[in-house]
Each structure stands twice: as structure tokens, then as C-alpha cells.
Design a protein around this motif. Structure first.
Motif, PDB file in Angstrom:
ATOM      1  N   ASP A 111      -0.507   4.615   0.527  1.00 17.67           N
ATOM      2  CA  ASP A 111      -0.340   5.066   1.906  1.00 17.67           C
ATOM      3  C   ASP A 111      -0.162   6.570   1.952  1.00 17.67           C
ATOM      4  OD1 ASP A 111      -0.323   4.365   4.592  1.00 17.67           O
ATOM      5  OD2 ASP A 111       1.864   4.429   4.679  1.00 17.67           O
TER       6      ASP A 111
ATOM      7  N   LEU B 260       0.803  -1.216   0.000  1.00 12.95           N
ATOM      8  CA  LEU B 260       0.000   0.000   0.000  1.00 12.95           C
ATOM      9  C   LEU B 260       0.840   1.271   0.000  1.00 12.95           C
ATOM     10  CD1 LEU B 260      -2.678  -1.117   2.572  1.00 12.95           C
ATOM     11  CD2 LEU B 260      -2.932  -0.932   0.095  1.00 12.95           C
TER      12      LEU B 260
ATOM     13  N   PHE C 291      -5.453   1.429   4.657  1.00  6.47           N
ATOM     14  CA  PHE C 291      -4.227   2.183   4.448  1.00  6.47           C
ATOM     15  C   PHE C 291      -3.172   1.926   5.513  1.00  6.47           C
ATOM     16  CE2 PHE C 291      -7.420   4.799   2.189  1.00  6.47           C
ATOM     17  CZ  PHE C 291      -6.912   4.611   0.915  1.00  6.47           C
TER      18      PHE C 291
END
Length: 186
Positions: free
Chosen positions: A100, A96, A144
């Protein structure tokens, strides 16, 4: 090191610096620990890395084993479980990394390797901003930040079912908002 030494004797020998004892303990438990890791991670190379880390920790910290707290097998399994959970979180975070950076407060979020995707990333950021705060919060923690629903429940001090409901609602809203955007842009 004789094969008839019990597990606790092996750990004591490892604490004293006996490499053969470490090899014997590895031979006894590596396949069970690999199986545990495969169930959690599903990637043989990742699991092998974790297994290596576990036995490196055993080598370095054998003197911390306390038989009153459980068997050597339990001690090893707990270490493997903990390390695989850590690795799973790290793998999720690494996957991610590009997302992120979806920090709704940051105007600098970009996808530098593909300029054509800048518009898509900007739209995703805009759509996430449109979600109610309670949905953004759950989405942020679980997707996230890589927390499980149970961890998000504990962090937010709300029931697990509420986390799952909010996550489902967030996904539905994102799909609807992104779908509306794609339908309207053609």
C-alpha cells in the motif's frame, strides 16, 4: 424468554435490555449468518468476529429496527453482509499494507524487514510508474486500495467492462515489464 415469541418480539425485548432474548435470536440465526459470512470471507475466525460484532450491534441498536423495512431475518442478513464486506476490505488492505506504500510520488518507500528486497520494491515502483495513467488508476483502486471492479467503475464513472479490460492490461504490462527486468538482470 419463551421460544414461541416471534422475531419482532425478541428484538423489542432486546431493545428493552433482555439478554435472554438476544440469546434466543442468536440461536435462531447464528448458523445462517455464519454460512453467509463463510461464503464471503472463508475464514471461520474472521466470520466469528464479524458475527460477534453483528450481535453486539443488535444489542446496542435493537431500537432502530423498523418492521416496515423488512423482517428481522433480513435486517440481520443485511447487517452481516455489510460487516463481512467491510471486513473483506480491511483484510485486503491489511494484506496489502506492505504494498500500500507504493505511492509513486513518495521517494521514501522501503521494505525495512528485508534489505535485499529494497531493489525489488524499487523496481516494482518503477514499473508501476511506467504504466499509462489510466492503467495505474484502475490498478491502484482495485489492487492497492481494495475496491471491487464494480466500485472502481462507479468511482471512475466508466463501464465495468472497461475497468476489467484495463486491469487485465495493467497485469499483462506489469508481467511483461517485470519479466523483461528479471530476464535482463541475470
Amino acid at each position: 424468554m419463551a421460544r414461541d415469541v416471534d422475531d419482532q418480539g425478541l428484538v423489542e425485548a432486546i431493545a428493552a435490555g433482555d439478554r435472554e432474548a438476544l440469546g434466543e435470536l442468536y440461536d435462531r440465526y447464528a448458523s445462517a449468518l455464519m454460512a453467509l459470512g463463510m461464503r464471503r470471507l472463508g475464514d471461520r475466525e474472521e466470520v466469528e468476529d464479524v458475527l460477534h460484532d453483528v450481535f453486539l450491534e443488535v444489542w446496542r441498536r435493537a431500537d432502530t429496527y423498523e418492521s416496515s423495512r423488512g423482517t428481522v431475518q433480513t435486517w440481520l442478513m443485511l447487517r452481516m453482509r455489510s460487516r463481512t464486506l467491510d471486513r473483506a476490505r480491511t483484510v485486503r488492505r491489511n494484506r496489502l499494507d506492505s504494498l500500500d506504500d507504493v505511492d509513486t510520488d513518495s521517494p521514501d518507500w522501503r521494505a525495512p524487514e528485508d534489505p535485499a528486497s529494497d531493489a525489488e520494491h524499487a523496481r516494482l515502483r518503477q514499473v508501476i510508474d511506467e504504466l499509462p495513467a489510466r492503467l495505474r488508476q484502475v490498478l491502484g483502486l482495485t489492487y492497492f486500495r481494495g475496491h471491487t471492479c464494480r466500485e472502481a467503475s462507479e468511482l471512475l464513472d466508466i463501464p465495468l467492462g472497461t475497468v476489467k479490460s484495463r486491469l487485465a492490461a495493467a497485469r499483462e504490462r506489469l508481467e511483461a515489464l517485470l519479466g523483461a527486468h528479471q530476464g535482463g538482470s541475470t
